[in-house]
Design an enzyme around this catalytic site. Sequence first.
Site, PDB file in Angstrom:
ATOM      1  CE1 TYR A 154      38.019  35.573  43.349  1.00 32.16           C
ATOM      2  CE2 TYR A 154      39.474  36.952  44.676  1.00 32.16           C
ATOM      3  CZ  TYR A 154      38.578  36.811  43.633  1.00 32.16           C
ATOM      4  OH  TYR A 154      38.246  37.901  42.865  1.00 32.16           O
ATOM      5  NE  ARG A 161      38.487  35.407  37.073  1.00 31.52           N
ATOM      6  CZ  ARG A 161      37.678  36.007  37.941  1.00 31.52           C
ATOM      7  NH1 ARG A 161      36.368  35.936  37.793  1.00 31.52           N
ATOM      8  NH2 ARG A 161      38.174  36.660  38.974  1.00 31.52           N
ATOM      9  CE1 TYR A 212      39.774  45.976  43.177  1.00 33.13           C
ATOM     10  CE2 TYR A 212      39.704  43.611  43.456  1.00 33.13           C
ATOM     11  CZ  TYR A 212      39.068  44.823  43.467  1.00 33.13           C
ATOM     12  OH  TYR A 212      37.743  44.882  43.772  1.00 33.13           O
ATOM     13  NE  ARG A 225      34.848  47.268  40.471  1.00 34.22           N
ATOM     14  CZ  ARG A 225      35.319  46.515  41.463  1.00 34.22           C
ATOM     15  NH1 ARG A 225      34.605  45.519  41.951  1.00 34.22           N
ATOM     16  NH2 ARG A 225      36.505  46.752  41.956  1.00 34.22           N
ATOM     17  CD  GLU A 333      30.531  39.252  45.617  1.00 30.32           C
ATOM     18  OE1 GLU A 333      31.592  39.084  46.246  1.00 30.32           O
ATOM     19  OE2 GLU A 333      30.285  38.686  44.540  1.00 30.32           O
TER      20      GLU A 333
HETATM   21  C1  3EB Z   1      35.482  42.691  44.511  1.00 30.54           C
HETATM   22  O1  3EB Z   1      34.882  43.705  44.145  1.00 30.54           O
HETATM   23  C2  3EB Z   1      34.671  41.727  45.323  1.00 30.54           C
HETATM   24  O2  3EB Z   1      36.647  37.512  40.999  1.00 30.54           O
HETATM   25  O3  3EB Z   1      34.969  37.302  39.637  1.00 30.54           O
HETATM   26  C3  3EB Z   1      33.176  40.486  43.027  1.00 30.54           C
HETATM   27  C4  3EB Z   1      32.751  40.081  41.761  1.00 30.54           C
HETATM   28  C5  3EB Z   1      34.360  39.980  43.528  1.00 30.54           C
HETATM   29  C6  3EB Z   1      33.500  39.186  41.001  1.00 30.54           C
HETATM   30  C7  3EB Z   1      35.485  37.769  40.662  1.00 30.54           C
HETATM   31  C8  3EB Z   1      35.116  39.085  42.746  1.00 30.54           C
HETATM   32  C9  3EB Z   1      34.690  38.683  41.501  1.00 30.54           C
HETATM   33  O4  3EB Z   1      36.661  42.490  44.256  1.00 30.54           O
HETATM   34  C10 3EB Z   1      34.840  40.350  44.891  1.00 30.54           C
END
Ligand code: 3EB
Length: 341
Positions: A154, A161, A212, A225, A333
């Site tokens: 991942y 990406r 992050y 989001r 999720e």
């Molecule tokens: C998170 O909030 C949970 O890498 O495209 C959620 C939605 C998550 C999209 C992405 C990852 C992705 O980090 C994981």
Amino acid sequence: MHEVKHIEEAALDEMAAIQFKYVSAGQAELMLHDEHLMALIDYKKQASSVCSEDTRRITVGLESLGQNDLMMAVCSRDIPSFGSDSGVVYSCNSDVMFGYIVLNENDYADIHSVAKQGYDAIIRVIENKGFPNLIRVWNFLPDINQDIDHMERYRSFCTGRYETLISIQGEKDFPAASAIGSHKPGVLILFLAAKEASLQIENPRQKSAFKYPKQYGPTSPSFSRATLKRWGQEQHLYISGTASIVGYESKHPHDSLAQLQETLKNLESLIENCKTKSDIQLHQLADLSLVTVYLRHEADYSMVKQHLDSVLGQHVPVIYLNGDICRDDLELEIEAIYIGS
Ligand code: 3EB
């Protein structure tokens, strides 16, 4: 005569350029005869082979949980045109494109280049065809939590990406997204792109994913989001996959019920933030139009369904799928779409 035509045209203008709905397998068979159908997303591992030559039909390769076998139908306001270019298969009308690419990992050096080149192809096609704004993407890749050369797949995917997306846009334009571990070979990326931009909405309870810290991978995940898009008289809110993350940390490791409750708090907080930034008529979770729940463990299905039924009521359609979440301490999720005015 003229007056009637004007009314019809006005009505068409007010309709959303694109619609998303969940349909049963029976309804799906009928929809395949409808010229407005842009795509039919069949999540199941064992998709029926009927019409498998129809490029509108997409198989995701997850196990669906529970009784229902719902699929996602994507429909166009007016009859769409279809095409393919650089491996990207798409349908579009004058406002919007819905498309996908399937990448065979054997054709690439590693998952990093699968992501980089997959996104490269998507960006090339949406820019060439006049839909430069990426609004919503879904990423499905097998063995999402597996380490290759001390790097989780991942995380390598995120780097590839990012390299493509950051070369054409800023973080503030990243699409809403989901990234889920599928159970069959091949990387599938679905996307929604538009002529006009959408509004990015972040969640005050969660650090923006694109910020992050490095402990979650050398490159932060490139998504927002949620994205809010007005289509004529309609508004759509595309909510990214949302999990039990507060700030940037996973909460309640391996406790599915606590993670579900934390995830619902995150969704509520996102909705609240969206209300302060728009005139959206979305007030509570029960107002959502389409919900998809991804569960790492099939055994959590009954507990999660029972809890969600009590929160969402009887009117929100929910699809439950067995898929891996992109952090190995996360059990579930939830993503959603709101369609309203
Ligand atoms: C998170 O909030 C949970 O890498 O495209 C959620 C939605 C998550 C999209 C992405 C990852 C992705 O980090 C994981």
